[in-house]
Design an enzyme around this catalytic site. Structure first.
Site, short mmCIF file in Angstrom:
data_model
loop_
_atom_site.label_atom_id
_atom_site.label_comp_id
_atom_site.label_asym_id
_atom_site.label_seq_id
_atom_site.Cartn_x
_atom_site.Cartn_y
_atom_site.Cartn_z
N GLY A 57 -105.69 -9.06 22.75
CA GLY A 57 -106.50 -9.71 23.78
C GLY A 57 -107.95 -9.26 23.82
O GLY A 57 -108.66 -9.54 24.78
N ASN B 184 -96.52 -15.98 22.11
CA ASN B 184 -96.15 -15.23 23.32
C ASN B 184 -97.06 -15.72 24.45
O ASN B 184 -98.23 -15.37 24.51
CB ASN B 184 -96.35 -13.73 23.04
CG ASN B 184 -96.16 -12.88 24.29
OD1 ASN B 184 -95.68 -13.35 25.32
ND2 ASN B 184 -96.54 -11.60 24.18
N GLU C 256 -98.57 -4.47 16.38
CA GLU C 256 -99.67 -4.94 17.22
C GLU C 256 -100.51 -3.75 17.68
O GLU C 256 -100.14 -3.07 18.65
CB GLU C 256 -99.12 -5.65 18.46
CG GLU C 256 -98.28 -6.86 18.15
CD GLU C 256 -98.24 -7.82 19.33
OE1 GLU C 256 -98.69 -8.95 19.18
OE2 GLU C 256 -97.78 -7.42 20.42
N SER D 154 -105.18 -10.52 18.62
CA SER D 154 -106.35 -11.38 18.44
C SER D 154 -106.27 -12.29 17.22
O SER D 154 -107.28 -12.58 16.58
CB SER D 154 -107.64 -10.54 18.41
OG SER D 154 -107.83 -9.89 19.67
N HIS E 167 -93.05 -4.85 23.96
CA HIS E 167 -94.46 -5.24 23.86
C HIS E 167 -95.32 -4.16 24.51
O HIS E 167 -94.91 -3.54 25.49
CB HIS E 167 -94.66 -6.60 24.54
CG HIS E 167 -96.02 -7.16 24.30
ND1 HIS E 167 -97.12 -6.75 25.01
CD2 HIS E 167 -96.46 -8.07 23.41
CE1 HIS E 167 -98.19 -7.40 24.56
NE2 HIS E 167 -97.81 -8.21 23.58
P1 PGA Z 1 -103.43 -11.75 21.61
O1 PGA Z 1 -102.02 -11.12 22.06
O2 PGA Z 1 -103.15 -12.69 20.49
O3 PGA Z 1 -103.94 -12.44 22.84
O4 PGA Z 1 -104.29 -10.60 21.19
C1 PGA Z 1 -101.07 -10.77 21.11
C2 PGA Z 1 -99.84 -10.22 21.78
O5 PGA Z 1 -99.95 -9.54 22.79
O6 PGA Z 1 -98.71 -10.47 21.31
#
Ligand code: PGA
Length: 251
Positions: free
Chosen positions: A171, A9, A165, A210, A95
């Site tokens: 993030g 993504n 998630e 992450s 999301h």
């Molecule tokens: P990330 O995002 O891998 O940067 O934590 C995952 C996502 O939002 O799908």
């Protein structure tokens, strides 16, 4: 058995030039895939260019969002018909960033999931609790509600992918432990089993939050984790290819 999926993504990153370079590098790095699928979700503006690059390869295209009508006076929105037309197979729906910044509710997610399915797009429906909700011990209540409401009225589940998630892991560099993730994935599968019976065993449930090449192996070793939805690490060729390699090696 379930085929694994690794979806990148890209969020609101990459100009066309950057998207083309990244898509080419990933295509070159992904040769023969065993039991798995790689999906790229560039921003809308790069969908067409990336579609041209991955044409004929084993990589599929996803959009990061869609509207729940085919067409009409909805300034600024993108229709699932347009996404199909441009070559998308998948679409990410619900999301946590859509829920948080754009106030999407379970009812919106549900309309989008149903519309995507009706038009032959495969929704990757995202669910997950916030930090505060986990602290309060309501993870199951929240995730359970998101799954049930998001799928309300969906009779056939086969083309749905679910992404768990935890919002606190997105993030942040704070990845869920394999046990924490497996616990919620198994819980989601149990809900699906209640509603869809035997079909639940074939539904892919991805973990996101992450994910990196370093932490994916122990996550993917869990029984109910069927792949990853990757944000930050999907923007770098080596990081993303490393995740794909480690998943392909495990599953
Ligand atoms: P990330 O995002 O891998 O940067 O934590 C995952 C996502 O939002 O799908």
């Amino acid at each position: 058995m379930r085929t694994w999926i690794v979806a990148g993504n890209w969020k609101m990153h990459n100009t066309n030039e950057e998207s083309v370079a990244l898509a080419k590098a990933i295509k070159d790095g992904v040769s023969s895939l065993k039991n798995g699928e790689v999906v790229l979700a560039p921003p809308f503006t790069s969908l067409y260019r990336v579609a041209q690059i991955i044409k004929g390869s084993s990589i599929s295209l996803a959009a990061q969002n869609m509207f729940y009508e085919d067409k009409g006076a909805f300034t600024g929105e993108i229709s699932p018909v347009m996404l199909k037309d441009i070559g998308c197979t998948y679409v990410i729906i619900g999301h946590s960033e859509r829920r948080k910044y754009f106030h999407e509710k379970d009812a919106d997610v549900n309309l989008k999931v149903k519309k995507a399915l009706a038009l032959g797009l495969k929704p990757i429906m995202c669910v997950g609790e916030t930090d505060e909700e986990r602290e309060k011990n309501v993870t199951r209540a929240v995730v359970g509600r998101q799954v049930k409401e998001g799928l309300r009225g969906v009779d056939k589940i086969d083309n749905v992918v679910i992404a768990y998630e935890p919002v606190w892991a997105i993030g942040t560099g704070k990845v869920a432990t394999p046990a924490q993730a497996q616990d919620v994935h198994a819980f989601i599968r149990a809900i699906l089993k209640d509603i869809y019976h035997d079909a639940a065993a074939g539904i892919r449930i991805l973990y996101g939050g992450s994910v990196t090449a370093d932490n994916i192996s122990e996550l993917i070793a869990m029984e109910d984790i069927d792949g990853a939805l990757v944000g930050g690490a999907s923007l770098k060729t080596d990081g993303f290819l490393g995740i794909i390699k480690n998943i392909a090696g495990e599953k």
